[in-house]
Structure formats: C-alpha cells, structure tokens
Design a protein around this motif. Sequence first.
Motif, short mmCIF file in Angstrom:
data_model
loop_
_atom_site.label_atom_id
_atom_site.label_comp_id
_atom_site.label_asym_id
_atom_site.label_seq_id
_atom_site.Cartn_x
_atom_site.Cartn_y
_atom_site.Cartn_z
N VAL A 193 0.84 -1.19 0.00
CA VAL A 193 0.00 0.00 0.00
C VAL A 193 0.87 1.24 0.00
O VAL A 193 2.08 1.17 0.24
CB VAL A 193 -0.94 0.05 1.22
CG1 VAL A 193 -1.89 -1.15 1.21
CG2 VAL A 193 -0.14 0.08 2.52
N GLN A 194 0.25 2.39 -0.27
CA GLN A 194 0.97 3.66 -0.22
C GLN A 194 0.83 4.31 1.15
O GLN A 194 -0.11 4.04 1.89
CB GLN A 194 0.42 4.61 -1.28
CG GLN A 194 0.75 4.22 -2.71
CD GLN A 194 0.37 5.31 -3.70
OE1 GLN A 194 -0.46 6.17 -3.41
NE2 GLN A 194 0.99 5.27 -4.87
N ALA A 195 1.77 5.17 1.49
CA ALA A 195 1.70 5.90 2.74
C ALA A 195 0.37 6.62 2.86
O ALA A 195 -0.11 7.22 1.89
CB ALA A 195 2.85 6.90 2.84
N LYS A 200 2.58 4.34 7.45
CA LYS A 200 3.83 5.02 7.16
C LYS A 200 4.84 4.02 6.61
O LYS A 200 4.75 2.83 6.90
CB LYS A 200 4.39 5.66 8.43
CG LYS A 200 3.44 6.58 9.16
CD LYS A 200 4.03 7.03 10.48
CE LYS A 200 3.08 7.93 11.24
NZ LYS A 200 3.66 8.35 12.54
N PRO A 201 5.82 4.50 5.85
CA PRO A 201 6.85 3.58 5.35
C PRO A 201 7.52 2.78 6.47
O PRO A 201 7.89 1.62 6.26
CB PRO A 201 7.84 4.51 4.66
CG PRO A 201 6.99 5.63 4.16
CD PRO A 201 5.98 5.85 5.27
N GLU A 202 7.68 3.38 7.64
CA GLU A 202 8.30 2.69 8.76
C GLU A 202 7.45 1.58 9.36
O GLU A 202 7.91 0.83 10.22
CB GLU A 202 8.71 3.68 9.87
CG GLU A 202 7.61 4.63 10.28
CD GLU A 202 7.71 5.98 9.59
OE1 GLU A 202 7.60 7.01 10.29
OE2 GLU A 202 7.91 6.00 8.36
N SER A 238 4.77 2.01 0.78
CA SER A 238 5.64 2.83 -0.06
C SER A 238 5.40 4.30 0.21
O SER A 238 4.31 4.72 0.59
CB SER A 238 5.40 2.52 -1.53
OG SER A 238 4.08 2.85 -1.93
N SER A 239 6.43 5.13 -0.01
CA SER A 239 6.34 6.55 0.22
C SER A 239 5.79 7.27 -1.00
O SER A 239 5.70 6.70 -2.09
CB SER A 239 7.70 7.12 0.60
OG SER A 239 8.64 6.89 -0.44
#
Length: 125
Positions: free
Chosen positions: A12-14, A87-89, A124-125
């Motif tokens: 997924v995206q951020a 979030k990416p983290e 992903s960011s």
Amino acid sequence: QVQLAESGGGLVQAGDSLALSCVASRQAFQANAVGWFRQAPGKEREFVSVITWSGRGAQYPESVQGRFSVNIDNAKKTVYLRMTSLKPEDTAVYYCAAGDLSDFFARNGAGMDYWGKGIVVTVSS
C-alpha cells in the motif's frame, strides 16, 4: 498443526489503510491474550498490539497508538489488526501471537506460546 493463520497483507501507499486477520486453533484460543508483533528489515521484533479473547484490555506501543486498532470476533476465533495512516516505517513482517499477557511485554515476545508464520506489509512513500 497450524495454531495461528494470518491473512490480509500486501503493498500500500503511505496514508492508506490495511486490515490483517488471524484465525486461531482451539488451543491458541485458550490463551489468555492474543495480538501482533512485527519485524522490520534490520530491526528486532517489536510488540504491536494485544487484547484478550473477551475483547478487553487492548494495548499498543506509542509507535502505532491512534493509528492501529485490534479487536476480536470470539465466535470465529479471529483477531484483527486494523491499520490506518500507514507510514513507510510500518513496513515489516507482521506476526500473530498468543500466550500470557505478560509475555507480550518481555523479551520481544520470545515467551509466546503460539506464533503465526507471518505476513508481509509493505508501505511505499
């Protein structure tokens, strides 16, 4: 014998949301607590959430507080992890786990009685 089986991971995206599910065996369902850990690349396994099978006492670390929510469906022997504002983290392998409540907060979960095989969540960011 599969004791815990995760599903629902993905890419997924951020800012997106994602929900994970974990179906427990009869034995794992007898544990007093069930929840989730995660392990990111190059990092130690960390606690993500915990709840009792009665649906009480949900707890989270500061890193996911306000964004993640854990709940259960007792009749289906299933625990869910609903993640928002990802979030990416947050990228990691997520593991469903069951055992004594105290073990969720010690030795990175090494004392847990039951573990799922893990499922990948990539943000992903």
